[in-house]
Design an enzyme around this catalytic site. Structure first.
Site, PDB file in Angstrom:
ATOM      1  N   HIS A  12       0.857  -1.192   0.000  1.00  0.00           N
ATOM      2  CA  HIS A  12       0.000   0.000   0.000  1.00  0.00           C
ATOM      3  C   HIS A  12       0.888   1.234   0.000  1.00  0.00           C
ATOM      4  CE1 HIS A  12      -3.793   2.088   1.901  1.00  0.00           C
ATOM      5  NE2 HIS A  12      -3.106   2.917   1.126  1.00  0.00           N
ATOM      6  N   HIS A  14       1.214   4.824  -2.506  1.00  0.00           N
ATOM      7  CA  HIS A  14       0.818   5.622  -3.681  1.00  0.00           C
ATOM      8  C   HIS A  14       2.096   6.261  -4.187  1.00  0.00           C
ATOM      9  CE1 HIS A  14      -3.495   5.419  -2.489  1.00  0.00           C
ATOM     10  NE2 HIS A  14      -2.947   5.253  -1.296  1.00  0.00           N
ATOM     11  N   GLU A 195     -11.122   3.324   6.112  1.00  0.00           N
ATOM     12  CA  GLU A 195     -10.109   4.251   6.650  1.00  0.00           C
ATOM     13  C   GLU A 195     -10.897   5.328   7.403  1.00  0.00           C
ATOM     14  OE1 GLU A 195      -8.060   6.576   3.659  1.00  0.00           O
ATOM     15  OE2 GLU A 195      -6.459   7.205   5.027  1.00  0.00           O
TER      16      GLU A 195
HETATM   17  N1  HPA Z   1      -6.597   7.279   1.255  1.00  0.00           N
HETATM   18  C1  HPA Z   1      -7.275   7.569   0.152  1.00  0.00           C
HETATM   19  N2  HPA Z   1      -6.707   8.059  -0.940  1.00  0.00           N
HETATM   20  C2  HPA Z   1      -5.393   8.247  -0.936  1.00  0.00           C
HETATM   21  C3  HPA Z   1      -4.638   7.983   0.179  1.00  0.00           C
HETATM   22  C4  HPA Z   1      -5.276   7.451   1.326  1.00  0.00           C
HETATM   23  O1  HPA Z   1      -4.684   7.174   2.376  1.00  0.00           O
HETATM   24  N3  HPA Z   1      -3.366   8.293  -0.150  1.00  0.00           N
HETATM   25  C5  HPA Z   1      -3.365   8.726  -1.425  1.00  0.00           C
HETATM   26  N4  HPA Z   1      -4.592   8.715  -1.914  1.00  0.00           N
HETATM   27 ZN    ZN Z   2      -3.753   4.753   0.512  1.00  0.00          ZN
END
Ligand code: HPA
Ligand code: ZN
Length: 329
Positions: A12, A14, A195
């Site tokens: 995980h 980005h 989240e």
């Molecule tokens: N959550 C959702 N979208 C995202 C995140 C995240 O933690 N990081 C980068 N894009």
């Molecule tokens: Zn993320």
């Protein structure tokens, strides 16, 4: 325990979130872009977030400095060097094509910069990888479908599709048709859920999107039946401890539920999410949970093992990493 020395996988991350302030300023200069910050320190000082959205606003603004194939290569290469330094042997990275294509950067530019770095890292750094195309969930399902179609010529270089950006108000159900299409094309699926969003979004990610893993997922504890399901099917959670503190999902690391999730029997993994924005790469995330939650060496090894079990590596490669980790337990 020096978890830095454990072989690990990251599931995980980005890639746009690995843009360090130094590189942001250098790329802005290289591309003749004026940033609203006077210095690298000023960029870093702006990293105070109250929730996911306040982070995303800065994250999308920062990504504007990425323009050329070389920029995407440099970004990805810098992250992969960090992987090599921290014994991250395998990484499955997210990229957000819509963040770039919607401002006129061709998909091919983004894709070739990233994939060339991934290829070079396999040979030069011994880091293997997979690429996961994420749809921005605050945009429409039609836009996601158009992005998928744009990516299909490059399908062989893409492992899975995912779902990121603003979670609340954008449930997985919105993207069911896109994910159906992606699976029909042979792609695996993952999704950010739980989240900031409720357990119901995790159920939807599993039932409607057939997600192989849940990204974050920490709010699953609010629904005992969901926890039971995740344990029974060993659906992994890609938990991001430093991210959760920076985005105020938990007030402080001592309150993070990672250890509780492990104790419940869930397949938990540790990840960095957006390391340049949240104060650390994978090893720093391991260190943070080790010290705040008092994880034992055996639990740290378990997390490293889970990272390979939860990966999309072929079973034989997973086994070979698990064997390598057996000497630590
Ligand atoms: N959550 C959702 N979208 C995202 C995140 C995240 O933690 N990081 C980068 N894009
Ligand atoms: Zn993320």
């Amino acid at each position: 325990m020096r978890s830095h020395s454990l072989p690990k996988a990251e599931l995980h991350i980005h890639i746009e979130g690995s843009l360090e302030p130094e590189m942001m300023v250098a790329l802005a200069q290289r591309n003749g872009i004026t940033l609203p910050y006077a210095s690298v320190e000023a960029v870093r000082a702006a990293y105070q977030f109250k929730d996911l959205q306040s982070f995303l606003d800065l994250y999308y603004a920062g990504a504007q400095v990425l323009q050329t194939e070389q920029d995407f290569y440099d970004l990805t290469w810098a992250y992969l060097q960090k992987c090599a330094d921290q014994q991250v042997r395998h990484t499955e990275i997210f990229f957000d094509p819509q963040t770039h294509c919607d401002r006129g950067i061709p998909f091919e530019v983004v894709h070739s910069g990233i994939t060339q770095a991934l290829k070079d890292a396999r040979v030069q750094l011994g880091v293997s990888s997979g690429l996961i195309l994420c749809f921005l969930r605050h945009l429409s399902a039609e836009a996601a479908m158009a992005t998928l179609e744009q990516a299909l010529p490059y399908r062989d270089s893409i492992l899975a599709v995912g779902l990121d950006s603003s979670e609340l108000g954008h449930p997985p159900s919105k993207f069911q048709a896109v994910f159906d299409r992606a699976r029909a094309e042979g792609l695996l699926t993952v999704a950010h859920a739980g989240e900031e969003g409720p357990p119901e979004y995790i159920w939807q990610a599993i039932r409607l999107l057939k997600a192989s893993r849940i990204d974050h997922g920490v709010r699953c504890v609010e629904d005992p039946a969901l926890v039971e399901y995740l344990v029974e099917h060993q659906i992994p959670l890609t938990v991001c401890p430093l991210s959760n503190i920076k985005l105020c999902v938990f007030d402080e690391m001592a309150q993070h539920n990672l250890k509780k999730l492990m104790d419940l029997g869930l397949c938990v993994t540790v990840n960095s999410d957006d390391p340049a924005y949240f104060g650390g790469y994978l090893a720093e995330n391991f260190d943070a949970v080790e010290s705040a939650l008092g994880l034992t060496p055996a639990q740290l090894v378990q997390l490293a093992k889970n990272s390979f079990k939860a990966s999309f590596l072929p079973p034989a490669e997973q086994q070979s990493y698990l064997q390598e980790l057996a000497i630590y337990s």
